[in-house]
Design a protein around this motif. Sequence first.
Motif, PDB file in Angstrom:
ATOM      1  N   UNK A 144       3.272   4.732  -3.950  1.00  0.00           N
ATOM      2  CA  UNK A 144       4.108   3.545  -4.026  1.00  0.00           C
ATOM      3  C   UNK A 144       4.414   3.151  -2.716  1.00  0.00           C
ATOM      4  N   UNK A 145       3.801   1.603  -3.275  1.00  0.00           N
ATOM      5  CA  UNK A 145       3.736   0.557  -1.947  1.00  0.00           C
ATOM      6  C   UNK A 145       4.986   0.087  -1.430  1.00  0.00           C
ATOM      7  N   UNK A 146       6.106   0.328  -2.254  1.00  0.00           N
ATOM      8  CA  UNK A 146       7.485   0.119  -1.612  1.00  0.00           C
ATOM      9  C   UNK A 146       7.994   1.182  -0.772  1.00  0.00           C
ATOM     10  N   UNK A 147       8.093   2.390  -1.328  1.00  0.00           N
ATOM     11  CA  UNK A 147       8.595   3.622  -0.715  1.00  0.00           C
ATOM     12  C   UNK A 147       7.852   4.151   0.498  1.00  0.00           C
ATOM     13  N   UNK A 148       6.595   3.740   0.329  1.00  0.00           N
ATOM     14  CA  UNK A 148       5.891   4.108   1.703  1.00  0.00           C
ATOM     15  C   UNK A 148       5.270   3.058   2.409  1.00  0.00           C
ATOM     16  N   UNK A 149       4.484   2.027   1.875  1.00  0.00           N
ATOM     17  CA  UNK A 149       3.822   1.051   2.974  1.00  0.00           C
ATOM     18  C   UNK A 149       4.967   0.105   3.471  1.00  0.00           C
ATOM     19  N   UNK A 150       5.414  -0.656   2.264  1.00  0.00           N
ATOM     20  CA  UNK A 150       6.522  -1.603   2.558  1.00  0.00           C
ATOM     21  C   UNK A 150       7.743  -1.110   3.280  1.00  0.00           C
ATOM     22  N   UNK A 151       8.051   0.278   3.072  1.00  0.00           N
ATOM     23  CA  UNK A 151       9.000   0.872   3.943  1.00  0.00           C
ATOM     24  C   UNK A 151       8.652   0.817   5.519  1.00  0.00           C
ATOM     25  N   UNK A 152       7.472   1.276   5.724  1.00  0.00           N
ATOM     26  CA  UNK A 152       6.902   1.311   7.124  1.00  0.00           C
ATOM     27  C   UNK A 152       6.802   0.141   7.903  1.00  0.00           C
ATOM     28  N   UNK A 153       6.209  -1.022   7.030  1.00  0.00           N
ATOM     29  CA  UNK A 153       6.386  -2.356   7.602  1.00  0.00           C
ATOM     30  C   UNK A 153       7.586  -2.789   8.044  1.00  0.00           C
ATOM     31  N   UNK A 154       8.599  -2.815   7.245  1.00  0.00           N
ATOM     32  CA  UNK A 154       9.747  -3.381   7.121  1.00  0.00           C
ATOM     33  C   UNK A 154      10.879  -2.503   8.129  1.00  0.00           C
ATOM     34  N   UNK A 155      10.933  -1.099   8.011  1.00  0.00           N
ATOM     35  CA  UNK A 155      11.803  -0.398   8.930  1.00  0.00           C
ATOM     36  C   UNK A 155      11.211   0.168  10.182  1.00  0.00           C
ATOM     37  N   UNK A 192      -3.815  -7.827   0.980  1.00  0.00           N
ATOM     38  CA  UNK A 192      -3.892  -7.655  -0.471  1.00  0.00           C
ATOM     39  C   UNK A 192      -3.618  -6.331  -0.784  1.00  0.00           C
ATOM     40  N   UNK A 193      -2.682  -6.409  -2.138  1.00  0.00           N
ATOM     41  CA  UNK A 193      -2.582  -4.972  -2.865  1.00  0.00           C
ATOM     42  C   UNK A 193      -3.666  -4.906  -3.672  1.00  0.00           C
ATOM     43  N   UNK A 194      -4.241  -3.562  -3.910  1.00  0.00           N
ATOM     44  CA  UNK A 194      -5.179  -3.269  -5.041  1.00  0.00           C
ATOM     45  C   UNK A 194      -4.776  -1.955  -5.635  1.00  0.00           C
ATOM     46  N   UNK A 195      -5.017  -1.914  -7.067  1.00  0.00           N
ATOM     47  CA  UNK A 195      -5.065  -0.673  -7.704  1.00  0.00           C
ATOM     48  C   UNK A 195      -6.485  -0.032  -7.520  1.00  0.00           C
ATOM     49  N   UNK A 196      -6.339   1.412  -7.003  1.00  0.00           N
ATOM     50  CA  UNK A 196      -7.685   1.871  -6.881  1.00  0.00           C
ATOM     51  C   UNK A 196      -7.417   2.986  -8.213  1.00  0.00           C
ATOM     52  N   UNK A 197      -8.564   2.678  -9.263  1.00  0.00           N
ATOM     53  CA  UNK A 197      -8.410   3.557 -10.577  1.00  0.00           C
ATOM     54  C   UNK A 197      -9.284   4.832 -10.192  1.00  0.00           C
ATOM     55  N   UNK A 198      -9.094   5.723 -11.140  1.00  0.00           N
ATOM     56  CA  UNK A 198     -10.047   6.961 -11.256  1.00  0.00           C
ATOM     57  C   UNK A 198     -11.070   6.469 -12.171  1.00  0.00           C
ATOM     58  N   UNK A 199     -11.925   7.389 -11.911  1.00  0.00           N
ATOM     59  CA  UNK A 199     -13.389   7.048 -12.701  1.00  0.00           C
ATOM     60  C   UNK A 199     -13.219   6.733 -13.960  1.00  0.00           C
ATOM     61  N   UNK A 254       2.263  -5.019 -17.716  1.00  0.00           N
ATOM     62  CA  UNK A 254       3.642  -5.143 -17.296  1.00  0.00           C
ATOM     63  C   UNK A 254       3.799  -3.868 -16.880  1.00  0.00           C
ATOM     64  N   UNK A 255       3.298  -2.682 -17.081  1.00  0.00           N
ATOM     65  CA  UNK A 255       3.552  -1.387 -16.765  1.00  0.00           C
ATOM     66  C   UNK A 255       3.488  -1.025 -15.336  1.00  0.00           C
ATOM     67  N   UNK A 256       2.818  -2.089 -14.598  1.00  0.00           N
ATOM     68  CA  UNK A 256       2.433  -1.914 -13.103  1.00  0.00           C
ATOM     69  C   UNK A 256       3.859  -2.287 -12.382  1.00  0.00           C
ATOM     70  N   UNK A 257       4.122  -1.719 -11.186  1.00  0.00           N
ATOM     71  CA  UNK A 257       5.286  -1.950 -10.367  1.00  0.00           C
ATOM     72  C   UNK A 257       5.193  -3.290  -9.940  1.00  0.00           C
ATOM     73  N   UNK A 258       6.590  -3.847  -9.754  1.00  0.00           N
ATOM     74  CA  UNK A 258       6.713  -5.201  -9.354  1.00  0.00           C
ATOM     75  C   UNK A 258       5.806  -5.672  -8.199  1.00  0.00           C
ATOM     76  N   UNK A 259       6.106  -4.788  -6.970  1.00  0.00           N
ATOM     77  CA  UNK A 259       5.406  -5.212  -5.740  1.00  0.00           C
ATOM     78  C   UNK A 259       3.703  -5.518  -6.125  1.00  0.00           C
ATOM     79  N   UNK A 260       3.140  -4.806  -6.989  1.00  0.00           N
ATOM     80  CA  UNK A 260       1.768  -4.702  -7.033  1.00  0.00           C
ATOM     81  C   UNK A 260       1.639  -5.953  -7.902  1.00  0.00           C
ATOM     82  N   UNK A 261       2.013  -6.349  -8.981  1.00  0.00           N
ATOM     83  CA  UNK A 261       2.270  -7.358  -9.938  1.00  0.00           C
ATOM     84  C   UNK A 261       2.487  -8.774  -8.889  1.00  0.00           C
ATOM     85  N   UNK A 262       3.180  -8.886  -8.032  1.00  0.00           N
ATOM     86  CA  UNK A 262       3.593 -10.018  -7.137  1.00  0.00           C
ATOM     87  C   UNK A 262       2.439 -10.181  -5.962  1.00  0.00           C
TER      88      UNK A 262
END
Length: 444
Positions: free
Chosen positions: A360-371, A422-429, A82-90
């Motif tokens: 930030x998927x919203x502020x960076x990727x989704x903004x670029x796609x949408x705007x 798809x949206x992925x989370x890229x963890x540190x080692x 639940x601590x991950x951002x909405x866009x990643x969870x969706x």
Amino acid sequence: MTLDLDDIQHILLTRTPAMTGRYEFLSFDTAAGGRAWLTELLDRVQSAADAHDTMADAKRWITLAFTHNGLRALGVPPSALASFPDEFREGMAARADILGDTGPNAPQHWVGGLAGDDVHAIAILFARDEAEHRRCIGEHDNLLARCDGVRSVSFLDLNATPPFNYAHDHFGFRDRLSQPVMKGSGEEPTPGSGAPLEPGEFILGYPDEDGPVHNLPQPEVLARNGSYLAYRRLQEHVGAFRTYLSDNATTPQEQDLLAAKFMGRWRSGAPLVLAPTIDDPELGADPMRNNDFNYGEMDPLGYACPLGSHARRLNPRDTAHYMNRRRMIRRGATYGPALPDGAPEDGVDRGIAAFIICASLVRQFEFAQNVWINDTSFHELGNEHDPICGTQDGTLDFTVPRRPIRKVHKGIPAFTTLRGGAYFFLPGLRALRYLAGLGDREMP
């Protein structure tokens, strides 16, 4: 600013000299199987420090990332999920309308199971040559056979596109020319690429351009040295692109210029702002010159590089507000066989499969796609999308400013089609080790 290079997966900071590879999309039918698969790969995932030190000798590079469903399947507790951002969870498929992924680009047309809920992880397997590629695939197939409860949903094999090298797409354009540089990486930006940015724009756990970042994933081990990947598989309709050029320009030179107007650069990589009428391959190959330009002072009206061209939309440079908050790292490769010169469209799936890396998927990727990509009023153009990767339905235009009368191309066809994402989370080692050891902990 000091980066934990030994804890950051290499793909965030290094571009490998891979000539081939595979994206393997996986599903975990059991948490134990997924953790067993991950455990066997832990020591093979290179950090940014390892990749830098061994780049000259290494033959393969492995990157691992997970969807929100994949983290759940591994046993990540609900409070952490639940601590991950909405866009990643969706997930990307659920946000298709926001991204402009409609019509032929809509998730119901995606291939490889990417629109489904059982894509849990991706193994990015890059190799220096074909022999190493085959060896790595064999090793990974053997690993999957040993891990009950883990299966391959689909895969995509990658290749350098002949007759070009790995830095060109199927349309023939040189790729990978403009990437941001982050503070602490040890890399110096080339002229015109902008000053180094705060690492928090790309890597979790560091300050971004606005200062300290809060609301990060929990527990803390997931909140540091990871990032998000937006995966996009774009089929390139090479024959259709060539046909449009030949139908709308008379000579080969005029066709090359029209192609450059769509892209914003010549196929060599030379920017139109610096080479407005004739290609300059020497300029295109020179990293100290091929990004050293702006739009506001050098080409404000788009007479050299059209306002709606692909390169100008994806990197508006000095003409965009808050540009430092929109930058993204891009990694990827071509797939599919090259279409021979002069051959008609054959319907074969070929294109680019890329990852957009950002904090930030919203502020960076989704903004670029949408705007930037799919906003018809970008730069007040009125009825245009990105001519290369924007959603096209045959009703939109592309304007080429020129004196005395501008040229408006009506009814732009789709030169690319989204085949999956798809949206992925890229963890540190350290986070990878945490995920692999979830079965040893008591879940809250």
